[in-house]
Design a protein around this motif. Sequence first.
Motif, mmCIF file in Angstrom:
data_model
loop_
_atom_site.group_PDB
_atom_site.id
_atom_site.type_symbol
_atom_site.label_atom_id
_atom_site.label_comp_id
_atom_site.label_asym_id
_atom_site.label_seq_id
_atom_site.Cartn_x
_atom_site.Cartn_y
_atom_site.Cartn_z
ATOM 1 N N GLY A 1 11.115 25.066 117.361
ATOM 2 C CA GLY A 1 10.703 24.147 118.417
ATOM 3 C C GLY A 1 11.623 24.081 119.624
ATOM 4 N N THR A 2 12.733 24.799 119.600
ATOM 5 C CA THR A 2 13.600 24.824 120.779
ATOM 6 C C THR A 2 13.619 26.236 121.353
ATOM 7 N N VAL A 3 13.861 26.314 122.651
ATOM 8 C CA VAL A 3 13.910 27.609 123.320
ATOM 9 C C VAL A 3 15.335 28.139 123.225
ATOM 10 N N LEU A 4 15.475 29.321 122.651
ATOM 11 C CA LEU A 4 16.787 29.931 122.454
ATOM 12 C C LEU A 4 16.929 31.152 123.351
ATOM 13 N N PRO A 5 17.914 31.148 124.273
ATOM 14 C CA PRO A 5 18.132 32.341 125.101
ATOM 15 C C PRO A 5 18.741 33.471 124.253
ATOM 16 N N ILE A 6 18.326 34.703 124.562
ATOM 17 C CA ILE A 6 18.769 35.876 123.801
ATOM 18 C C ILE A 6 19.469 36.856 124.743
ATOM 19 N N ILE A 7 20.692 37.260 124.359
ATOM 20 C CA ILE A 7 21.391 38.291 125.130
ATOM 21 C C ILE A 7 21.492 39.558 124.295
ATOM 22 N N ASP A 8 21.585 40.699 124.967
ATOM 23 C CA ASP A 8 21.749 41.990 124.298
ATOM 24 C C ASP A 8 23.224 42.367 124.383
ATOM 25 N N THR A 9 23.903 42.351 123.240
ATOM 26 C CA THR A 9 25.345 42.636 123.249
ATOM 27 C C THR A 9 25.629 44.067 123.706
ATOM 28 N N ARG A 10 24.713 44.997 123.447
ATOM 29 C CA ARG A 10 24.953 46.377 123.885
ATOM 30 C C ARG A 10 25.110 46.427 125.405
ATOM 31 N N ILE A 11 24.205 45.745 126.125
ATOM 32 C CA ILE A 11 24.269 45.747 127.592
ATOM 33 C C ILE A 11 25.514 44.987 128.043
ATOM 34 N N ASP B 1 30.447 26.340 123.440
ATOM 35 C CA ASP B 1 30.718 25.136 124.213
ATOM 36 C C ASP B 1 30.607 25.458 125.702
ATOM 37 N N LEU B 2 29.857 24.644 126.426
ATOM 38 C CA LEU B 2 29.755 24.779 127.883
ATOM 39 C C LEU B 2 30.074 23.423 128.486
ATOM 40 N N ASP B 3 31.267 23.319 129.024
ATOM 41 C CA ASP B 3 31.720 22.072 129.664
ATOM 42 C C ASP B 3 31.492 20.858 128.769
ATOM 43 N N GLY B 4 31.850 20.983 127.507
ATOM 44 C CA GLY B 4 31.738 19.863 126.589
ATOM 45 C C GLY B 4 30.398 19.740 125.886
ATOM 46 N N ASP B 5 29.399 20.492 126.332
ATOM 47 C CA ASP B 5 28.087 20.476 125.673
ATOM 48 C C ASP B 5 27.980 21.677 124.735
ATOM 49 N N THR B 6 27.252 21.492 123.650
ATOM 50 C CA THR B 6 27.008 22.599 122.729
ATOM 51 C C THR B 6 25.799 23.382 123.224
ATOM 52 N N VAL B 7 25.968 24.695 123.318
ATOM 53 C CA VAL B 7 24.903 25.583 123.762
ATOM 54 C C VAL B 7 24.669 26.608 122.659
ATOM 55 N N HIS B 8 23.409 26.847 122.332
ATOM 56 C CA HIS B 8 23.078 27.875 121.342
ATOM 57 C C HIS B 8 22.527 29.086 122.081
ATOM 58 N N ILE B 9 23.090 30.245 121.753
ATOM 59 C CA ILE B 9 22.659 31.501 122.367
ATOM 60 C C ILE B 9 22.526 32.539 121.261
ATOM 61 N N GLY B 10 21.450 33.318 121.317
ATOM 62 C CA GLY B 10 21.256 34.390 120.351
ATOM 63 C C GLY B 10 21.780 35.698 120.926
ATOM 64 N N ALA B 11 22.493 36.446 120.099
ATOM 65 C CA ALA B 11 23.034 37.735 120.519
ATOM 66 C C ALA B 11 22.449 38.829 119.627
ATOM 67 N N ILE B 12 21.813 39.812 120.269
ATOM 68 C CA ILE B 12 21.246 40.927 119.515
ATOM 69 C C ILE B 12 22.381 41.869 119.115
ATOM 70 N N VAL B 13 22.480 42.168 117.826
ATOM 71 C CA VAL B 13 23.459 43.129 117.323
ATOM 72 C C VAL B 13 22.714 44.219 116.565
ATOM 73 N N ASP B 14 23.337 45.394 116.472
ATOM 74 C CA ASP B 14 22.672 46.516 115.823
ATOM 75 C C ASP B 14 22.515 46.324 114.315
ATOM 76 N N GLU B 15 23.507 45.655 113.714
ATOM 77 C CA GLU B 15 23.440 45.451 112.266
ATOM 78 C C GLU B 15 24.487 44.419 111.862
ATOM 79 N N VAL B 16 24.077 43.449 111.040
ATOM 80 C CA VAL B 16 25.040 42.518 110.461
ATOM 81 C C VAL B 16 25.549 43.158 109.177
ATOM 82 N N LEU B 17 26.869 43.143 108.983
ATOM 83 C CA LEU B 17 27.453 43.807 107.822
ATOM 84 C C LEU B 17 27.750 42.818 106.693
#
Length: 168
Positions: A55-65, A86-102
């Motif tokens: 139900g929340t919008v999660l921004p996604i970044i590509d770690t390769r780029i 943390d962004l200026d005292g606020d909690t921010v959730h960001i998704g990071a694309i990785v090739d593989e979790v080990l």
Amino acid sequence: MTEQKEESNSYLTFKVGEEEFGAHVSQILNILEMTKITDVPKTPDYMKGVINLRGTVLPIIDTRIKFGLPETEYTNNTCIVVMDLDLDGDTVHIGAIVDEVLSVIEIEKDQIEPPPSIGNKYKSEFIFGMAKVQEEFIMLLDMQKVLDSDEMAEITQATREKQNSEAS
């Protein structure tokens, strides 16, 4: 509660390209399977878009780029690591694309060496150390520094705009 987080020596390890990275588990919220990402116009090239996470919008970044590597096709191993930043005292959730979790491994403080100062193809400002684990070097990331506060603010703003446009 926060004191326990700091004392933990647990790191989530993952691959981006041929390199193995580690991030302290206190900065990791979740690991998701790769899913369809909705594009957000006028965002930096490393921002792939957004997904709906419970139900929340999660921004996604590509770690390769972000790390200056060429884009690649996603595989069955590709996943999204949800970070708690943390962004200026606020909690921010960001998704990071990785090739593989080990795995999650324990790395003691005395195993961590400073990052090399020359010849590193990755920006050393977000690598706080290197650890040698079973003959492999793992670059330890400070996920808080992968995106600077301006980049996080830009991503957060774009995410809000996308959320508002879908709500109206």
